[in-house]
Design an enzyme around this catalytic site. Structure first.
Site, PDB file in Angstrom:
ATOM      1  N   ASP A   1     118.564  44.529 -70.935  1.00 44.52           N
ATOM      2  CA  ASP A   1     117.818  43.464 -71.613  1.00 44.52           C
ATOM      3  C   ASP A   1     118.663  42.912 -72.760  1.00 44.52           C
ATOM      4  O   ASP A   1     118.211  42.039 -73.481  1.00 44.52           O
ATOM      5  CB  ASP A   1     116.507  43.999 -72.212  1.00 44.52           C
ATOM      6  CG  ASP A   1     116.787  44.902 -73.393  1.00 44.52           C
ATOM      7  OD1 ASP A   1     117.634  45.806 -73.255  1.00 44.52           O
ATOM      8  OD2 ASP A   1     116.210  44.690 -74.475  1.00 44.52           O
TER       9      ASP A   1
ATOM     10  N   LYS B   1     128.974  47.224 -81.919  1.00 45.14           N
ATOM     11  CA  LYS B   1     130.146  47.006 -82.781  1.00 45.14           C
ATOM     12  C   LYS B   1     131.419  46.914 -81.930  1.00 45.14           C
ATOM     13  O   LYS B   1     131.647  47.743 -81.052  1.00 45.14           O
ATOM     14  CB  LYS B   1     130.275  48.159 -83.790  1.00 45.14           C
ATOM     15  CG  LYS B   1     129.164  48.135 -84.810  1.00 45.14           C
ATOM     16  CD  LYS B   1     129.450  49.011 -85.996  1.00 45.14           C
ATOM     17  CE  LYS B   1     128.325  48.847 -86.993  1.00 45.14           C
ATOM     18  NZ  LYS B   1     127.852  50.090 -87.554  1.00 45.14           N
TER      19      LYS B   1
ATOM     20  N   GLU C   1     112.723  53.469 -67.264  1.00 45.78           N
ATOM     21  CA  GLU C   1     111.894  53.672 -68.456  1.00 45.78           C
ATOM     22  C   GLU C   1     112.133  52.543 -69.469  1.00 45.78           C
ATOM     23  O   GLU C   1     111.203  51.937 -69.999  1.00 45.78           O
ATOM     24  CB  GLU C   1     112.248  55.027 -69.091  1.00 45.78           C
ATOM     25  CG  GLU C   1     111.389  55.360 -70.284  1.00 45.78           C
ATOM     26  CD  GLU C   1     111.995  56.427 -71.182  1.00 45.78           C
ATOM     27  OE1 GLU C   1     113.021  57.029 -70.828  1.00 45.78           O
ATOM     28  OE2 GLU C   1     111.432  56.643 -72.271  1.00 45.78           O
ATOM     29  N   TYR C   2     113.409  52.235 -69.734  1.00 45.08           N
ATOM     30  CA  TYR C   2     113.730  51.190 -70.713  1.00 45.08           C
ATOM     31  C   TYR C   2     113.303  49.816 -70.228  1.00 45.08           C
ATOM     32  O   TYR C   2     112.904  48.964 -71.010  1.00 45.08           O
ATOM     33  CB  TYR C   2     115.238  51.222 -71.030  1.00 45.08           C
ATOM     34  CG  TYR C   2     115.559  52.173 -72.157  1.00 45.08           C
ATOM     35  CD1 TYR C   2     115.298  53.540 -72.034  1.00 45.08           C
ATOM     36  CD2 TYR C   2     116.102  51.728 -73.351  1.00 45.08           C
ATOM     37  CE1 TYR C   2     115.574  54.421 -73.066  1.00 45.08           C
ATOM     38  CE2 TYR C   2     116.374  52.603 -74.395  1.00 45.08           C
ATOM     39  CZ  TYR C   2     116.109  53.945 -74.247  1.00 45.08           C
ATOM     40  OH  TYR C   2     116.376  54.815 -75.271  1.00 45.08           O
TER      41      TYR C   2
ATOM     42  N   ASP D   1     123.868  52.153 -73.071  1.00 44.35           N
ATOM     43  CA  ASP D   1     123.963  51.963 -74.524  1.00 44.35           C
ATOM     44  C   ASP D   1     124.850  50.746 -74.805  1.00 44.35           C
ATOM     45  O   ASP D   1     125.956  50.651 -74.282  1.00 44.35           O
ATOM     46  CB  ASP D   1     124.559  53.214 -75.179  1.00 44.35           C
ATOM     47  CG  ASP D   1     123.610  54.410 -75.086  1.00 44.35           C
ATOM     48  OD1 ASP D   1     122.396  54.188 -74.868  1.00 44.35           O
ATOM     49  OD2 ASP D   1     124.067  55.551 -75.217  1.00 44.35           O
TER      50      ASP D   1
ATOM     51  N   GLU E   1     123.564  62.577 -66.882  1.00 41.24           N
ATOM     52  CA  GLU E   1     123.157  62.363 -68.275  1.00 41.24           C
ATOM     53  C   GLU E   1     123.963  63.306 -69.164  1.00 41.24           C
ATOM     54  O   GLU E   1     124.155  64.465 -68.818  1.00 41.24           O
ATOM     55  CB  GLU E   1     121.646  62.620 -68.391  1.00 41.24           C
ATOM     56  CG  GLU E   1     121.087  62.654 -69.782  1.00 41.24           C
ATOM     57  CD  GLU E   1     121.356  61.412 -70.624  1.00 41.24           C
ATOM     58  OE1 GLU E   1     121.129  60.292 -70.163  1.00 41.24           O
ATOM     59  OE2 GLU E   1     121.842  61.606 -71.770  1.00 41.24           O
TER      60      GLU E   1
HETATM   61  C1  LIG Z   1     119.400  53.536 -73.272  1.00 41.88           C
HETATM   62  S1  LIG Z   1     119.305  54.946 -72.305  1.00 41.88           S
HETATM   63  C2  LIG Z   1     118.783  54.322 -70.723  1.00 41.88           C
HETATM   64  C3  LIG Z   1     118.142  55.373 -69.857  1.00 41.88           C
HETATM   65  C4  LIG Z   1     117.730  54.935 -68.445  1.00 41.88           C
HETATM   66  N1  LIG Z   1     118.885  54.595 -67.651  1.00 41.88           N
HETATM   67  C5  LIG Z   1     116.758  53.797 -68.471  1.00 41.88           C
HETATM   68  O1  LIG Z   1     117.122  52.691 -68.066  1.00 41.88           O
HETATM   69  O2  LIG Z   1     115.605  54.005 -68.876  1.00 41.88           O
HETATM   70  C6  LIG Z   1     121.033  55.300 -72.026  1.00 41.88           C
HETATM   71  C7  LIG Z   1     121.275  56.738 -71.588  1.00 41.88           C
HETATM   72  O3  LIG Z   1     122.644  56.864 -71.241  1.00 41.88           O
HETATM   73  C8  LIG Z   1     123.131  58.108 -71.698  1.00 41.88           C
HETATM   74  N2  LIG Z   1     124.589  57.982 -71.831  1.00 41.88           N
HETATM   75  C9  LIG Z   1     125.240  57.151 -72.680  1.00 41.88           C
HETATM   76  N3  LIG Z   1     126.572  57.282 -72.548  1.00 41.88           N
HETATM   77  C10 LIG Z   1     126.761  58.225 -71.581  1.00 41.88           C
HETATM   78  C11 LIG Z   1     127.907  58.807 -71.009  1.00 41.88           C
HETATM   79  N4  LIG Z   1     129.143  58.459 -71.422  1.00 41.88           N
HETATM   80  N5  LIG Z   1     127.756  59.727 -70.049  1.00 41.88           N
HETATM   81  C12 LIG Z   1     126.513  60.090 -69.622  1.00 41.88           C
HETATM   82  N6  LIG Z   1     125.374  59.585 -70.153  1.00 41.88           N
HETATM   83  C13 LIG Z   1     125.491  58.661 -71.112  1.00 41.88           C
HETATM   84  C14 LIG Z   1     122.406  58.301 -73.018  1.00 41.88           C
HETATM   85  O4  LIG Z   1     122.399  59.648 -73.440  1.00 41.88           O
HETATM   86  C15 LIG Z   1     121.020  57.773 -72.671  1.00 41.88           C
HETATM   87  O5  LIG Z   1     120.175  58.790 -72.181  1.00 41.88           O
END
Ligand SMILES: C[S@@+](CC[C@H](N)C(=O)[O-])C[C@H]1O[C@@H](n2cnc3c(N)ncnc32)[C@H](O)[C@@H]1O
Length: 220
Positions: A154, A122, A194-195, A118, A67
């Protein structure tokens, strides 16, 4: 993931004993840590629900949660600390996925989980999506020859993008596609993130793509 910066998070994460520091990651560190067990990495772990449940469910595998934000990782570490019987097969990395090739200098992973990455909707940020071609090349480099990637979302836009990116990739072969995972498999076969819990409760179908460097193996 939107989370206000927690004061002291950097320091707390940096000194936590389950966070693998750069100085602990000398050549061969993953092989040593795995000690013959299969090793799985979640990239963009968030607050750790999936990794914590996987580590508990599969004690004979090694799990690594990566993370980039300390305030988010801290939440996962707090959950870990609150478990009475702490899983010894779970470690955390406070790192950016951009640096994967430096962190995992050898091809030692059995699998990579990309859960609810994420979406970067865009177009000008498409290269930041964790299924963009440059990331797939990194995954190829750090996975064992039989290594696999499992992707869940999703988000229809991210799903379509990822499907095309993987289908066009010289590095991966798509094994299975789910367009409504929770209707297609039994709940016991799926550990929810969680998501995933949040979005499926809102009625969103969950998409999943399973792919491999080479065919024939399976991930927990
Ligand atoms: C939308 S959350 C999903 C969290 C978890 N995987 C879930 O499904 O509940 C996306 C997570 O990816 C992390 N993240 C995004 N880009 C990242 C990167 N380049 N390197 C490490 N973590 C990243 C974000 O900080 C965030 O905590």
């Amino acid at each position: 993931m939107r989370l206000r910066k927690i004061a002291g998070a950097d320091e707390a994460v940096a000194k936590h004993e389950r966070v693998l520091k750069a100085e602990q990651r000398k050549a061969g560190w993953l092989k040593e840590l795995a000690a013959g067990k299969p090793a799985y990495l979640e990239i963009g772990m968030g607050k750790g629900d999936f990794m914590l449940e996987m580590a508990d469910k599969y004690p004979n595998a090694l799990f690594l949660g990566l993370e980039k934000y300390s305030s988010v990782l801290l939440k996962a570490l707090q959950k870990y600390d609150n478990i009475e019987d702490k899983p010894e097969n779970l470690w955390f990395l406070w790192e950016n996925a951009l640096d994967l090739a430096d962190i995992f200098s050898a091809a030692g992973l059995d699998g990579i989980y990309l859960n609810f990455s994420d979406p970067w909707p865009k177009e000008r940020y498409a290269k930041r999506r964790l299924t963009a071609p440059a990331f797939l090349e990194k995954y190829y480099q750090i996975l064992k020859p039989e290594g696999r990637v499992e992707f869940k979302t999703d988000n229809p836009g991210l799903f379509d993008f990822s499907l095309h990116s993987l289908a066009d990739s010289p590095y991966f072969k798509i094994e299975k596609i789910y367009r409504d995972l929770h209707r297609e498999i039994a709940a016991a076969e799926n550990v929810m993130t969680e998501y995933e819990k949040k979005f499926s409760a809102l009625g969103h179908p969950i998409y999943k793509i399973v792919c491999s460097k080479t065919a024939g193996t399976s991930m927990p």
